[in-house]
Write a protein that holds these residues in place. Structure first.
Motif, PDB file in Angstrom:
ATOM      1  N   GLY A 116      43.894  40.732 -20.675  1.00 32.41           N
ATOM      2  CA  GLY A 116      42.834  40.143 -19.865  1.00 32.41           C
ATOM      3  C   GLY A 116      43.303  39.280 -18.722  1.00 32.41           C
ATOM      4  N   LEU A 117      44.613  39.118 -18.559  1.00 28.96           N
ATOM      5  CA  LEU A 117      45.139  38.280 -17.485  1.00 28.96           C
ATOM      6  C   LEU A 117      45.039  39.012 -16.152  1.00 28.96           C
ATOM      7  CD1 LEU A 117      48.357  36.162 -17.541  1.00 28.96           C
ATOM      8  CD2 LEU A 117      48.023  37.809 -15.695  1.00 28.96           C
ATOM      9  N   ARG A 118      44.648  38.277 -15.103  1.00 26.49           N
ATOM     10  CA  ARG A 118      44.629  38.867 -13.767  1.00 26.49           C
ATOM     11  C   ARG A 118      44.897  37.791 -12.721  1.00 26.49           C
ATOM     12  NH1 ARG A 118      39.205  39.143 -11.148  1.00 26.49           N
ATOM     13  NH2 ARG A 118      37.718  37.898 -12.343  1.00 26.49           N
ATOM     14  N   PHE A 119      45.350  38.238 -11.563  1.00 28.11           N
ATOM     15  CA  PHE A 119      45.632  37.339 -10.459  1.00 28.11           C
ATOM     16  C   PHE A 119      44.478  37.397  -9.468  1.00 28.11           C
ATOM     17  CE2 PHE A 119      49.830  38.697 -12.046  1.00 28.11           C
ATOM     18  CZ  PHE A 119      50.330  37.450 -12.397  1.00 28.11           C
ATOM     19  N   VAL A 120      44.106  36.230  -8.953  1.00 28.94           N
ATOM     20  CA  VAL A 120      42.957  36.150  -8.038  1.00 28.94           C
ATOM     21  C   VAL A 120      43.340  35.344  -6.801  1.00 28.94           C
ATOM     22  CG1 VAL A 120      41.281  36.358  -9.913  1.00 28.94           C
ATOM     23  CG2 VAL A 120      42.027  34.092  -9.186  1.00 28.94           C
ATOM     24  N   ARG A 121      42.656  35.624  -5.716  1.00 25.48           N
ATOM     25  CA  ARG A 121      42.862  34.883  -4.465  1.00 25.48           C
ATOM     26  C   ARG A 121      42.065  33.575  -4.500  1.00 25.48           C
ATOM     27  NH1 ARG A 121      41.583  40.044  -2.992  1.00 25.48           N
ATOM     28  NH2 ARG A 121      39.534  39.343  -2.273  1.00 25.48           N
ATOM     29  N   PRO A 122      42.452  32.601  -3.701  1.00 24.56           N
ATOM     30  CA  PRO A 122      41.741  31.311  -3.710  1.00 24.56           C
ATOM     31  C   PRO A 122      40.245  31.459  -3.473  1.00 24.56           C
ATOM     32  CG  PRO A 122      43.790  31.101  -2.508  1.00 24.56           C
ATOM     33  CD  PRO A 122      43.650  32.561  -2.830  1.00 24.56           C
ATOM     34  N   GLU A 123      39.840  32.361  -2.584  1.00 22.24           N
ATOM     35  CA  GLU A 123      38.420  32.511  -2.277  1.00 22.24           C
ATOM     36  C   GLU A 123      37.622  33.138  -3.421  1.00 22.24           C
ATOM     37  OE1 GLU A 123      40.642  35.930  -0.139  1.00 22.24           O
ATOM     38  OE2 GLU A 123      40.947  33.804  -0.609  1.00 22.24           O
ATOM     39  N   GLU A 124      38.299  33.676  -4.436  1.00 24.68           N
ATOM     40  CA  GLU A 124      37.615  34.282  -5.573  1.00 24.68           C
ATOM     41  C   GLU A 124      37.341  33.286  -6.694  1.00 24.68           C
ATOM     42  OE1 GLU A 124      38.993  38.669  -6.312  1.00 24.68           O
ATOM     43  OE2 GLU A 124      40.783  37.497  -5.825  1.00 24.68           O
ATOM     44  N   ASP A 134      48.833  30.148  -3.250  1.00 26.72           N
ATOM     45  CA  ASP A 134      48.475  31.404  -2.588  1.00 26.72           C
ATOM     46  C   ASP A 134      47.714  32.327  -3.523  1.00 26.72           C
ATOM     47  OD1 ASP A 134      49.742  30.579  -0.254  1.00 26.72           O
ATOM     48  OD2 ASP A 134      51.667  31.472  -0.850  1.00 26.72           O
ATOM     49  N   ALA A 135      47.917  32.156  -4.840  1.00 28.75           N
ATOM     50  CA  ALA A 135      47.228  32.973  -5.837  1.00 28.75           C
ATOM     51  C   ALA A 135      47.075  32.154  -7.113  1.00 28.75           C
ATOM     52  CB  ALA A 135      47.998  34.266  -6.121  1.00 28.75           C
ATOM     53  N   TYR A 136      46.124  32.576  -7.939  1.00 26.58           N
ATOM     54  CA  TYR A 136      45.848  31.893  -9.199  1.00 26.58           C
ATOM     55  C   TYR A 136      45.814  32.906 -10.336  1.00 26.58           C
ATOM     56  CZ  TYR A 136      44.697  27.876  -6.306  1.00 26.58           C
ATOM     57  OH  TYR A 136      44.777  26.836  -5.413  1.00 26.58           O
ATOM     58  N   VAL A 137      45.998  32.400 -11.536  1.00 33.16           N
ATOM     59  CA  VAL A 137      45.958  33.235 -12.735  1.00 33.16           C
ATOM     60  C   VAL A 137      44.683  32.923 -13.494  1.00 33.16           C
ATOM     61  CG1 VAL A 137      47.093  33.813 -14.907  1.00 33.16           C
ATOM     62  CG2 VAL A 137      48.471  33.262 -12.890  1.00 33.16           C
ATOM     63  N   ALA A 138      43.912  33.944 -13.825  1.00 37.21           N
ATOM     64  CA  ALA A 138      42.724  33.801 -14.674  1.00 37.21           C
ATOM     65  C   ALA A 138      42.978  34.562 -15.965  1.00 37.21           C
ATOM     66  CB  ALA A 138      41.492  34.346 -13.960  1.00 37.21           C
ATOM     67  N   LYS A 139      42.744  33.907 -17.109  1.00 37.23           N
ATOM     68  CA  LYS A 139      42.980  34.562 -18.393  1.00 37.23           C
ATOM     69  C   LYS A 139      42.004  34.032 -19.429  1.00 37.23           C
ATOM     70  CE  LYS A 139      46.838  31.374 -19.297  1.00 37.23           C
ATOM     71  NZ  LYS A 139      48.303  31.288 -19.528  1.00 37.23           N
ATOM     72  N   PRO A 140      41.682  34.857 -20.430  1.00 38.27           N
ATOM     73  CA  PRO A 140      40.730  34.415 -21.456  1.00 38.27           C
ATOM     74  C   PRO A 140      41.322  33.367 -22.390  1.00 38.27           C
ATOM     75  CG  PRO A 140      41.577  36.598 -21.975  1.00 38.27           C
ATOM     76  CD  PRO A 140      42.094  36.250 -20.613  1.00 38.27           C
ATOM     77  N   LYS A 141      40.478  32.458 -22.863  1.00 34.72           N
ATOM     78  CA  LYS A 141      40.935  31.429 -23.791  1.00 34.72           C
ATOM     79  C   LYS A 141      41.465  32.027 -25.087  1.00 34.72           C
ATOM     80  CE  LYS A 141      38.074  27.464 -22.420  1.00 34.72           C
ATOM     81  NZ  LYS A 141      37.066  26.483 -22.872  1.00 34.72           N
ATOM     82  N   LEU A 142      40.934  33.162 -25.471  1.00 33.63           N
ATOM     83  CA  LEU A 142      41.370  33.801 -26.711  1.00 33.63           C
ATOM     84  C   LEU A 142      42.319  34.958 -26.445  1.00 33.63           C
ATOM     85  CD1 LEU A 142      38.039  33.788 -28.777  1.00 33.63           C
ATOM     86  CD2 LEU A 142      39.963  32.188 -28.895  1.00 33.63           C
ATOM     87  N   GLY A 143      42.978  34.948 -25.312  1.00 37.83           N
ATOM     88  CA  GLY A 143      43.878  36.036 -24.966  1.00 37.83           C
ATOM     89  C   GLY A 143      45.216  35.937 -25.680  1.00 37.83           C
ATOM     90  N   ALA A 144      45.993  37.035 -25.584  1.00 40.40           N
ATOM     91  CA  ALA A 144      47.339  37.106 -26.149  1.00 40.40           C
ATOM     92  C   ALA A 144      48.069  38.265 -25.495  1.00 40.40           C
ATOM     93  CB  ALA A 144      47.285  37.313 -27.666  1.00 40.40           C
TER      94      ALA A 144
END
Length: 280
Positions: free
Chosen positions: A143-151, A129-139
């Protein structure tokens, strides 16, 4: 009387973390390690100027590298150039080197939350229902955020981001290792209060799960934390393998466990010093 080993303990006592005081852990841990070492504390930005005078440089609660990226790269370059005995060793393949390991472990079939970094690989992820997008160099969730499938298709993958399905996990659990030995485990029974940890008694399967990632990383010595979540189906999935400066939550374990951890850490640091002395 033989000279005691000299340790430079790198920490940022002013670093503020949500819900936790990292400085307290380092003050108490450093005070106990003085039973084995002549020990001095310094800020991560001072490590390059000071580290040549010590037998080991122990990196502890120094905060996310993103806060002083240039200084950290200078520290790494200097330490590698001089052959400095850094603890944890700078050869870690996990968070020490960014989040690429989540992709590598996914490809290798390890029990990790499925991870991709390209739009053309989105079909490898399970539907959610949702996905997590985060930077490879995050900590620290920076920079983490939740996105919908259509995004998903329109995310800026060229900027170096990872995408994972959002897991409705039962709880999160962390396994704390010194070298290849599990010292203790803690978990957050309430997923909405993930910083409220209590002791956890791992099963044999839990231990095997956690140890598989320690073996994959291949550090002969060091402190590592294996963070996992219990999926709805009951399996554990890796969330993070922290091999740079994992917070230890030592205030949440009993005195016997804490004493055993400090002794194991002292023995581990001494082993790196003894190995370096033998080479020279």
């Amino acid at each position: 009387m033989p000279r005691r080993p000299r340790v430079l303990y790198v920490t940022d006592l002013a670093y503020e973390a949500r819900g936790r005081r990292y400085c307290d852990e380092d003050i108490r841990l450093a005070s106990r390690l003085r039973a084995w070492f002549d020990l001095a504390l310094c800020h991560p930005l001072d490590a390059v100027a000071l580290m040549d005078g010590f037998d080991a440089v122990v990196v502890r609660n120094s905060g996310p590298v993103l806060g002083y990226q240039e200084g950290y790269e200078a520290f790494r370059a200097r330490a590698l150039e001089r052959g400095t005995n850094v603890y944890n060793p700078l050869t870690g393949r996990a968070d020490m080197a960014g989040k690429q390991y989540l992709l590598d472990l996914t490809t290798a079939g390890y029990p990790v939350i499925p991870t991709v970094d390209r739009a053309e690989d989105l079909d490898r992820l399970p539907r959610a229902d949702a996905y997590v997008a985060k930077p490879k160099l995050g900590a620290d969730s920076i920079g983490l955020r939740f996105v919908r499938p259509e995004e998903l298709a329109g995310l800026p993958y060229a900027d170096g981001i990872l995408v994972q399905p959002r897991i409705d996990f039962t709880y999160e659990v962390s396994f704390y290792f010194v070298d290849d030995r599990l010292q203790y485990a803690l978990y957050a029974p309430d997923p909405d209060r993930r910083w409220e940890l209590v002791p956890y008694e791992p099963t044999d399967a839990d231990r095997e799960f956690a140890r598989s990632f320690i073996e994959w990383n291949g550090l002969a010595h060091g402190i590592q934390r294996v963070d996992a979540c219990r999926a709805p189906e009951g399996d554990l999935l890796l969330v993070e393998l922290e091999d740079l400066n994992p917070y230890l939550s030592l205030d949440l374990v009993d005195e016997a466990t804490r004493t055993a951890f400090v002794r194991a850490m002292a023995d581990s640091v001494n082993a790196t010093i003894d190995a370096r002395t033998a080479l020279n």
